[in-house]
Design an enzyme around this catalytic site. Structure first.
Site, PDB file in Angstrom:
ATOM      1  N   THR A  81     -38.183  14.796   8.225  1.00 36.64           N
ATOM      2  CA  THR A  81     -38.894  15.648   9.186  1.00 36.64           C
ATOM      3  C   THR A  81     -39.926  16.532   8.497  1.00 36.64           C
ATOM      4  OG1 THR A  81     -37.348  17.488   9.017  1.00 36.64           O
ATOM      5  CG2 THR A  81     -36.802  15.768  10.605  1.00 36.64           C
ATOM      6  N   CYS A  82     -40.778  17.156   9.308  1.00 37.69           N
ATOM      7  CA  CYS A  82     -41.854  17.959   8.723  1.00 37.69           C
ATOM      8  C   CYS A  82     -41.436  19.404   8.481  1.00 37.69           C
ATOM      9  CB  CYS A  82     -43.101  17.897   9.591  1.00 37.69           C
ATOM     10  SG  CYS A  82     -42.832  18.618  11.194  1.00 37.69           S
ATOM     11  N   ASP A  83     -40.135  19.667   8.474  1.00 40.29           N
ATOM     12  CA  ASP A  83     -39.656  21.009   8.144  1.00 40.29           C
ATOM     13  C   ASP A  83     -39.348  21.054   6.649  1.00 40.29           C
ATOM     14  OD1 ASP A  83     -38.056  23.348   7.782  1.00 40.29           O
ATOM     15  OD2 ASP A  83     -37.658  23.344   9.937  1.00 40.29           O
ATOM     16  N   SER A  84     -39.916  22.036   5.957  1.00 41.54           N
ATOM     17  CA  SER A  84     -39.716  22.052   4.502  1.00 41.54           C
ATOM     18  C   SER A  84     -38.285  22.438   4.116  1.00 41.54           C
ATOM     19  CB  SER A  84     -40.728  22.965   3.821  1.00 41.54           C
ATOM     20  OG  SER A  84     -40.602  24.249   4.364  1.00 41.54           O
ATOM     21  N   ASN A  89     -38.754  16.335  15.798  1.00 41.76           N
ATOM     22  CA  ASN A  89     -39.805  15.436  15.300  1.00 41.76           C
ATOM     23  C   ASN A  89     -39.781  14.087  16.006  1.00 41.76           C
ATOM     24  OD1 ASN A  89     -40.630  16.106  11.814  1.00 41.76           O
ATOM     25  ND2 ASN A  89     -40.233  17.532  13.464  1.00 41.76           N
TER      26      ASN A  89
END
Ligand code: PLP
Length: 382
Positions: free
Chosen positions: A329-332, A372
Protein backbone atom coordinates in the site's frame (compact mmCIF):
# COMPACT_ATOMS: atom_id res chain seq x y z
CA UNK A 1 3.05 -26.64 6.45
CA UNK A 2 0.74 -29.64 6.55
CA UNK A 3 0.33 -32.00 3.59
CA UNK A 4 -3.31 -30.87 3.26
CA UNK A 5 -2.30 -27.20 2.94
CA UNK A 6 0.46 -28.08 0.46
CA UNK A 7 -2.05 -29.87 -1.75
CA UNK A 8 -4.62 -27.11 -1.45
CA UNK A 9 -2.10 -24.48 -2.57
CA UNK A 10 -0.93 -26.65 -5.46
CA UNK A 11 -4.48 -26.80 -6.81
CA UNK A 12 -5.80 -23.36 -5.99
CA UNK A 13 -6.71 -20.84 -8.65
CA UNK A 14 -4.45 -17.80 -8.47
CA UNK A 15 -6.35 -14.99 -6.72
CA UNK A 16 -3.96 -12.91 -4.60
CA UNK A 17 -2.74 -13.50 -1.06
CA UNK A 18 -4.69 -15.97 1.03
CA UNK A 19 -4.68 -17.62 4.44
CA UNK A 20 -5.21 -21.37 4.46
CA UNK A 21 -6.05 -23.05 7.75
CA UNK A 22 -5.98 -26.77 8.48
CA UNK A 23 -8.81 -27.74 10.86
CA UNK A 24 -7.02 -30.93 11.86
CA UNK A 25 -4.32 -28.82 13.53
CA UNK A 26 -6.97 -26.86 15.46
CA UNK A 27 -8.52 -30.12 16.64
CA UNK A 28 -5.12 -31.32 17.81
CA UNK A 29 -4.48 -28.03 19.65
CA UNK A 30 -7.86 -28.22 21.40
CA UNK A 31 -7.14 -31.76 22.58
CA UNK A 32 -3.74 -30.64 23.92
CA UNK A 33 -5.33 -27.82 25.93
CA UNK A 34 -8.01 -30.16 27.25
CA UNK A 35 -5.44 -32.68 28.42
CA UNK A 36 -2.87 -30.18 29.75
CA UNK A 37 -5.51 -28.48 31.93
CA UNK A 38 -8.11 -31.20 32.50
CA UNK A 39 -10.08 -29.36 35.20
CA UNK A 40 -10.21 -26.08 33.30
CA UNK A 41 -12.91 -25.08 30.81
CA UNK A 42 -11.66 -23.79 27.45
CA UNK A 43 -13.21 -20.53 26.18
CA UNK A 44 -11.74 -20.08 22.69
CA UNK A 45 -10.99 -16.38 22.03
CA UNK A 46 -13.09 -15.89 18.90
CA UNK A 47 -11.15 -12.75 17.89
CA UNK A 48 -8.13 -14.86 16.96
CA UNK A 49 -9.96 -16.42 14.02
CA UNK A 50 -13.75 -16.43 13.79
CA UNK A 51 -14.02 -18.61 10.66
CA UNK A 52 -17.37 -20.47 10.94
CA UNK A 53 -15.67 -23.84 10.34
CA UNK A 54 -13.29 -23.24 13.27
CA UNK A 55 -16.10 -22.19 15.60
CA UNK A 56 -18.26 -25.12 14.53
CA UNK A 57 -15.54 -27.67 15.08
CA UNK A 58 -14.62 -26.26 18.49
CA UNK A 59 -18.29 -26.15 19.51
CA UNK A 60 -18.58 -29.81 18.57
CA UNK A 61 -15.50 -30.67 20.60
CA UNK A 62 -17.10 -29.03 23.65
CA UNK A 63 -15.31 -25.69 23.71
CA UNK A 64 -16.84 -22.55 25.18
CA UNK A 65 -16.24 -19.12 23.63
CA UNK A 66 -14.79 -15.80 24.77
CA UNK A 67 -16.37 -13.04 22.68
CA UNK A 68 -15.64 -9.34 22.28
CA UNK A 69 -18.85 -8.08 20.62
CA UNK A 70 -22.47 -8.96 19.87
CA UNK A 71 -21.34 -9.99 16.39
CA UNK A 72 -18.93 -12.55 17.85
CA UNK A 73 -21.66 -13.82 20.19
CA UNK A 74 -23.91 -14.31 17.16
CA UNK A 75 -21.11 -16.13 15.31
CA UNK A 76 -20.60 -18.51 18.24
CA UNK A 77 -24.34 -19.17 18.49
CA UNK A 78 -24.57 -19.77 14.73
CA UNK A 79 -21.72 -22.29 15.06
CA UNK A 80 -23.75 -24.32 17.55
CA UNK A 81 -22.59 -23.02 20.93
CA UNK A 82 -25.30 -22.52 23.52
CA UNK A 83 -25.45 -19.17 25.30
CA UNK A 84 -24.30 -20.71 28.60
CA UNK A 85 -21.00 -21.51 26.87
CA UNK A 86 -20.34 -17.90 25.85
CA UNK A 87 -18.76 -15.10 27.84
CA UNK A 88 -18.77 -11.43 26.87
CA UNK A 89 -15.12 -10.90 27.74
CA UNK A 90 -14.58 -7.35 26.53
CA UNK A 91 -14.35 -4.88 29.41
CA UNK A 92 -15.57 -2.09 27.10
CA UNK A 93 -19.18 -2.65 26.04
CA UNK A 94 -22.13 -0.46 25.07
CA UNK A 95 -25.11 -0.86 27.39
CA UNK A 96 -27.34 -1.73 24.45
CA UNK A 97 -24.91 -4.49 23.42
CA UNK A 98 -25.02 -5.87 26.96
CA UNK A 99 -28.83 -5.84 26.73
CA UNK A 100 -28.63 -7.69 23.39
CA UNK A 101 -26.22 -10.26 24.84
CA UNK A 102 -28.56 -10.83 27.81
CA UNK A 103 -31.48 -11.25 25.41
CA UNK A 104 -29.44 -13.85 23.52
CA UNK A 105 -28.96 -15.75 26.79
CA UNK A 106 -25.39 -14.74 27.71
CA UNK A 107 -24.91 -14.35 31.46
CA UNK A 108 -21.15 -14.04 31.94
CA UNK A 109 -19.50 -10.61 31.62
CA UNK A 110 -16.06 -9.07 32.15
CA UNK A 111 -15.70 -5.74 33.97
CA UNK A 112 -12.82 -3.67 35.25
CA UNK A 113 -14.61 -0.69 36.84
CA UNK A 114 -17.81 0.25 38.60
CA UNK A 115 -19.27 2.14 35.61
CA UNK A 116 -19.19 -1.07 33.55
CA UNK A 117 -20.86 -2.95 36.43
CA UNK A 118 -23.62 -0.31 36.44
CA UNK A 119 -24.32 -0.89 32.73
CA UNK A 120 -24.73 -4.64 33.28
CA UNK A 121 -26.87 -4.15 36.40
CA UNK A 122 -29.17 -1.69 34.59
CA UNK A 123 -29.50 -3.90 31.49
CA UNK A 124 -30.17 -7.01 33.62
CA UNK A 125 -32.71 -5.26 35.79
CA UNK A 126 -34.52 -3.80 32.74
CA UNK A 127 -34.82 -7.33 31.34
CA UNK A 128 -35.79 -8.83 34.72
CA UNK A 129 -32.72 -11.07 34.69
CA UNK A 130 -31.35 -12.06 38.09
CA UNK A 131 -28.58 -14.52 37.23
CA UNK A 132 -25.99 -12.35 35.46
CA UNK A 133 -22.41 -12.95 36.62
CA UNK A 134 -19.38 -10.70 36.42
CA UNK A 135 -15.68 -11.29 36.78
CA UNK A 136 -13.26 -8.45 37.35
CA UNK A 137 -10.15 -8.19 35.20
CA UNK A 138 -6.97 -7.10 36.96
CA UNK A 139 -3.97 -5.46 35.32
CA UNK A 140 -0.97 -7.58 34.40
CA UNK A 141 2.32 -6.12 33.21
CA UNK A 142 2.69 -8.57 30.32
CA UNK A 143 6.39 -9.16 31.04
CA UNK A 144 7.73 -11.97 28.86
CA UNK A 145 5.03 -11.54 26.20
CA UNK A 146 5.79 -10.61 22.60
CA UNK A 147 2.36 -8.94 22.25
CA UNK A 148 1.69 -7.45 25.73
CA UNK A 149 -1.88 -6.41 26.62
CA UNK A 150 -1.01 -4.29 29.64
CA UNK A 151 -2.53 -0.90 30.63
CA UNK A 152 -5.69 -0.82 28.51
CA UNK A 153 -7.62 -3.63 30.24
CA UNK A 154 -8.01 -4.40 33.90
CA UNK A 155 -7.87 -2.47 37.12
CA UNK A 156 -5.34 -2.36 39.89
CA UNK A 157 -5.84 -5.52 41.99
CA UNK A 158 -6.40 -3.29 45.06
CA UNK A 159 -9.47 -1.87 43.32
CA UNK A 160 -10.95 -5.22 42.22
CA UNK A 161 -12.68 -6.03 45.57
CA UNK A 162 -14.51 -2.69 45.40
CA UNK A 163 -15.64 -3.38 41.83
CA UNK A 164 -16.82 -6.87 42.78
CA UNK A 165 -18.54 -5.65 45.95
CA UNK A 166 -20.28 -3.03 43.84
CA UNK A 167 -21.51 -5.79 41.50
CA UNK A 168 -22.73 -7.82 44.48
CA UNK A 169 -24.64 -4.84 45.89
CA UNK A 170 -26.21 -4.21 42.47
CA UNK A 171 -27.70 -7.72 42.49
CA UNK A 172 -25.15 -9.34 40.16
CA UNK A 173 -23.18 -12.44 41.04
CA UNK A 174 -19.58 -11.47 41.87
CA UNK A 175 -18.18 -14.52 40.16
CA UNK A 176 -14.42 -14.16 39.99
CA UNK A 177 -11.23 -12.60 38.73
CA UNK A 178 -9.56 -12.57 35.31
CA UNK A 179 -6.21 -11.50 33.90
CA UNK A 180 -4.23 -11.86 30.71
CA UNK A 181 -0.49 -12.41 31.06
CA UNK A 182 0.15 -11.00 27.57
CA UNK A 183 -0.16 -12.69 24.21
CA UNK A 184 2.62 -14.95 22.91
CA UNK A 185 3.82 -15.41 26.47
CA UNK A 186 7.09 -17.32 26.43
CA UNK A 187 7.43 -17.64 30.20
CA UNK A 188 5.54 -20.64 31.57
CA UNK A 189 5.80 -19.10 35.08
CA UNK A 190 4.02 -15.87 34.10
CA UNK A 191 0.76 -17.05 35.69
CA UNK A 192 2.34 -17.31 39.15
CA UNK A 193 2.31 -13.63 40.13
CA UNK A 194 -1.07 -13.13 38.44
CA UNK A 195 -2.53 -15.99 40.48
CA UNK A 196 -1.03 -14.48 43.63
CA UNK A 197 -2.96 -11.28 42.83
CA UNK A 198 -6.13 -13.26 42.13
CA UNK A 199 -5.82 -15.07 45.48
CA UNK A 200 -5.47 -11.71 47.25
CA UNK A 201 -8.69 -10.51 45.59
CA UNK A 202 -10.45 -13.74 46.66
CA UNK A 203 -9.29 -13.15 50.27
CA UNK A 204 -10.26 -9.48 50.32
CA UNK A 205 -13.71 -10.29 48.96
CA UNK A 206 -14.08 -13.16 51.45
CA UNK A 207 -13.41 -10.71 54.29
CA UNK A 208 -16.37 -8.70 52.99
CA UNK A 209 -18.57 -11.79 52.94
CA UNK A 210 -18.38 -12.18 49.16
CA UNK A 211 -17.31 -15.65 48.06
CA UNK A 212 -15.80 -15.70 44.59
CA UNK A 213 -15.76 -18.94 42.60
CA UNK A 214 -13.78 -18.55 39.39
CA UNK A 215 -10.38 -17.52 38.05
CA UNK A 216 -10.18 -16.76 34.34
CA UNK A 217 -6.56 -17.47 33.41
CA UNK A 218 -6.88 -15.66 30.05
CA UNK A 219 -4.89 -16.44 26.93
CA UNK A 220 -1.19 -15.98 26.30
CA UNK A 221 -0.35 -19.54 25.20
CA UNK A 222 2.11 -19.12 22.35
CA UNK A 223 2.37 -20.47 18.84
CA UNK A 224 5.67 -21.26 17.18
CA UNK A 225 7.04 -18.45 15.05
CA UNK A 226 10.81 -18.25 14.55
CA UNK A 227 11.69 -19.34 18.07
CA UNK A 228 10.65 -22.61 19.67
CA UNK A 229 8.09 -22.26 22.44
CA UNK A 230 7.36 -24.50 25.46
CA UNK A 231 4.68 -27.17 25.00
CA UNK A 232 1.16 -26.63 26.38
CA UNK A 233 1.83 -29.32 29.02
CA UNK A 234 4.58 -27.13 30.53
CA UNK A 235 2.08 -24.26 30.87
CA UNK A 236 -0.50 -26.64 32.36
CA UNK A 237 1.94 -27.92 34.99
CA UNK A 238 3.15 -24.47 35.92
CA UNK A 239 -0.42 -23.12 36.22
CA UNK A 240 -1.51 -26.09 38.33
CA UNK A 241 1.45 -25.62 40.68
CA UNK A 242 0.74 -21.89 40.98
CA UNK A 243 -2.93 -22.62 41.77
CA UNK A 244 -1.84 -24.99 44.55
CA UNK A 245 0.68 -22.48 45.84
CA UNK A 246 -1.76 -19.58 46.08
CA UNK A 247 -5.10 -21.27 46.74
CA UNK A 248 -3.95 -24.34 48.72
CA UNK A 249 -6.58 -27.05 48.64
CA UNK A 250 -9.38 -24.60 47.80
CA UNK A 251 -8.65 -24.43 44.10
CA UNK A 252 -11.34 -22.35 42.38
CA UNK A 253 -13.13 -23.12 39.15
CA UNK A 254 -10.83 -22.07 36.29
CA UNK A 255 -11.18 -21.16 32.64
CA UNK A 256 -8.65 -20.36 29.91
CA UNK A 257 -9.17 -18.25 26.80
CA UNK A 258 -6.62 -19.41 24.23
CA UNK A 259 -6.65 -17.64 20.86
CA UNK A 260 -3.22 -17.67 19.27
CA UNK A 261 -2.31 -21.03 20.83
CA UNK A 262 -5.46 -22.60 19.38
CA UNK A 263 -5.22 -21.49 15.74
CA UNK A 264 -1.85 -19.81 15.11
CA UNK A 265 0.09 -22.83 13.85
CA UNK A 266 -2.93 -24.12 11.87
CA UNK A 267 -2.74 -21.36 9.25
CA UNK A 268 -0.36 -20.21 6.58
CA UNK A 269 -0.41 -17.22 4.22
CA UNK A 270 0.71 -17.48 0.62
CA UNK A 271 1.97 -14.17 -0.73
CA UNK A 272 3.66 -12.97 -3.91
CA UNK A 273 6.76 -10.78 -4.33
CA UNK A 274 5.61 -7.66 -6.21
CA UNK A 275 8.93 -5.80 -6.39
CA UNK A 276 12.57 -6.19 -5.37
CA UNK A 277 14.54 -2.93 -5.43
CA UNK A 278 17.27 -0.81 -3.86
CA UNK A 279 17.14 2.84 -2.85
CA UNK A 280 20.64 3.53 -4.22
CA UNK A 281 23.33 1.62 -6.11
CA UNK A 282 25.36 1.39 -2.91
CA UNK A 283 22.49 -0.01 -0.85
CA UNK A 284 23.32 -3.32 0.74
CA UNK A 285 19.83 -4.07 1.87
CA UNK A 286 17.16 -4.81 -0.71
CA UNK A 287 13.54 -3.79 -0.34
CA UNK A 288 11.18 -6.68 -0.97
CA UNK A 289 7.57 -5.62 -1.46
CA UNK A 290 4.87 -8.27 -0.96
CA UNK A 291 1.21 -8.30 -1.99
CA UNK A 292 0.30 -8.38 1.73
CA UNK A 293 1.31 -5.95 4.46
CA UNK A 294 0.14 -4.39 7.71
CA UNK A 295 -3.29 -3.54 6.28
CA UNK A 296 -3.73 -6.88 4.53
CA UNK A 297 -3.59 -8.97 7.70
CA UNK A 298 -0.06 -8.64 9.09
CA UNK A 299 -0.94 -5.98 11.68
CA UNK A 300 0.99 -7.84 14.37
CA UNK A 301 4.26 -6.91 12.69
CA UNK A 302 3.63 -3.51 14.34
CA UNK A 303 6.86 -2.57 16.17
CA UNK A 304 8.19 -5.80 14.60
CA UNK A 305 6.60 -7.62 17.56
CA UNK A 306 5.61 -10.84 15.83
CA UNK A 307 8.30 -12.24 13.51
CA UNK A 308 6.71 -14.82 11.26
CA UNK A 309 8.76 -17.63 9.71
CA UNK A 310 8.84 -16.93 5.95
CA UNK A 311 9.69 -19.70 3.49
CA UNK A 312 10.60 -19.45 -0.16
CA UNK A 313 11.06 -22.12 -2.81
CA UNK A 314 14.58 -20.72 -3.20
CA UNK A 315 15.58 -21.41 0.42
CA UNK A 316 17.74 -24.33 -0.75
CA UNK A 317 19.55 -22.19 -3.36
CA UNK A 318 22.13 -21.10 -0.83
CA UNK A 319 23.13 -17.57 0.06
CA UNK A 320 20.74 -15.31 1.96
CA UNK A 321 20.93 -11.55 2.44
CA UNK A 322 19.12 -9.01 4.62
CA UNK A 323 15.93 -7.48 3.16
CA UNK A 324 13.50 -4.84 4.30
CA UNK A 325 10.08 -6.40 3.91
CA UNK A 326 7.18 -4.12 3.07
CA UNK A 327 3.53 -4.30 2.04
CA UNK A 328 1.96 -3.06 -1.20
CA UNK A 329 0.00 0.00 0.00
CA UNK A 330 0.97 3.64 -0.34
CA UNK A 331 1.16 4.17 3.42
CA UNK A 332 4.75 4.49 4.56
CA UNK A 333 3.82 2.76 7.82
CA UNK A 334 3.24 -0.37 5.75
CA UNK A 335 6.71 -1.79 6.41
CA UNK A 336 6.90 -5.18 8.12
CA UNK A 337 10.54 -5.66 9.10
CA UNK A 338 13.15 -2.91 8.83
CA UNK A 339 14.77 -2.36 12.23
CA UNK A 340 15.70 -6.01 12.13
CA UNK A 341 15.89 -6.86 8.41
CA UNK A 342 14.77 -10.31 7.28
CA UNK A 343 17.17 -12.82 5.73
CA UNK A 344 15.88 -14.00 2.35
CA UNK A 345 17.61 -15.82 -0.54
CA UNK A 346 19.63 -13.46 -2.75
CA UNK A 347 18.07 -15.15 -5.76
CA UNK A 348 14.55 -13.99 -4.83
CA UNK A 349 12.64 -12.48 -7.76
CA UNK A 350 9.50 -10.58 -8.64
CA UNK A 351 6.62 -13.06 -8.93
CA UNK A 352 8.07 -15.55 -6.41
CA UNK A 353 5.65 -17.04 -3.91
CA UNK A 354 6.50 -16.82 -0.20
CA UNK A 355 4.84 -18.76 2.60
CA UNK A 356 4.23 -17.00 5.91
CA UNK A 357 3.86 -19.61 8.64
CA UNK A 358 2.06 -19.42 11.99
CA UNK A 359 -0.53 -17.13 10.40
CA UNK A 360 -3.76 -18.72 11.60
CA UNK A 361 -4.36 -16.17 14.39
CA UNK A 362 -4.93 -12.41 14.23
CA UNK A 363 -4.53 -12.10 10.45
CA UNK A 364 -7.79 -12.35 8.45
CA UNK A 365 -9.76 -10.18 10.88
CA UNK A 366 -7.10 -7.47 10.97
CA UNK A 367 -7.13 -7.00 7.22
CA UNK A 368 -8.71 -3.80 5.89
CA UNK A 369 -11.77 -3.99 3.66
CA UNK A 370 -10.45 -1.91 0.79
CA UNK A 371 -7.45 0.18 1.79
CA UNK A 372 -5.87 1.24 -1.52
CA UNK A 373 -8.51 -0.87 -3.24
CA UNK A 374 -6.99 -4.17 -2.13
CA UNK A 375 -9.62 -6.75 -1.10
CA UNK A 376 -9.52 -8.28 2.41
CA UNK A 377 -7.31 -11.31 2.95
CA UNK A 378 -9.03 -14.42 1.63
CA UNK A 379 -9.51 -17.26 4.08
CA UNK A 380 -9.76 -20.95 3.20
CA UNK A 381 -10.46 -23.44 5.94
CA UNK A 382 -9.76 -27.01 4.93
C1 PLP B 1 -9.92 -11.14 26.95
C2 PLP B 1 -9.00 -11.91 26.06
N1 PLP B 1 -8.95 -13.24 26.21
C3 PLP B 1 -8.16 -14.01 25.42
C4 PLP B 1 -7.39 -13.44 24.43
C5 PLP B 1 -6.56 -14.35 23.56
O1 PLP B 1 -5.24 -14.23 23.86
P1 PLP B 1 -4.15 -15.15 23.15
O2 PLP B 1 -4.36 -15.01 21.69
O3 PLP B 1 -2.87 -14.64 23.64
O4 PLP B 1 -4.40 -16.56 23.60
C6 PLP B 1 -7.38 -12.05 24.28
C7 PLP B 1 -6.52 -11.45 23.26
O5 PLP B 1 -6.52 -10.27 22.98
C8 PLP B 1 -8.21 -11.28 25.10
O6 PLP B 1 -8.27 -9.94 24.96
Amino acid sequence: MTQRIREFLRNRREDGPCMVLDLEVVRDNYMKFASALPDTRVFYAVKANPAPEVLHMLATLGSCFDTASVQEIEMALAAGATADRISFGNTIKKERDIARALALGVRLFAVDCQAEVDKIARAASAADIDDAKVFCRVLCDGAGAEWPLSRKFGCDPQMAPDVLEHAYRQGLEAYGVSFHVGSQQGNTEAWDSALAMAADVFRACGERGIILSMVNLGGGFPTKYLKDVPAVEAYGNSIFNALRRHFGNRIPETIIEPGRGMVGNAGLIETEVVLVSKKSEADEVRWVYLDIGKFGGLAETMDESIRYPIRSERDHEGEKAPCILAGPTCDSADVLYEKQPYMLPVSIEIGDKLLIEGAGAYTTTYSAVAFNGFPPLKSYVI
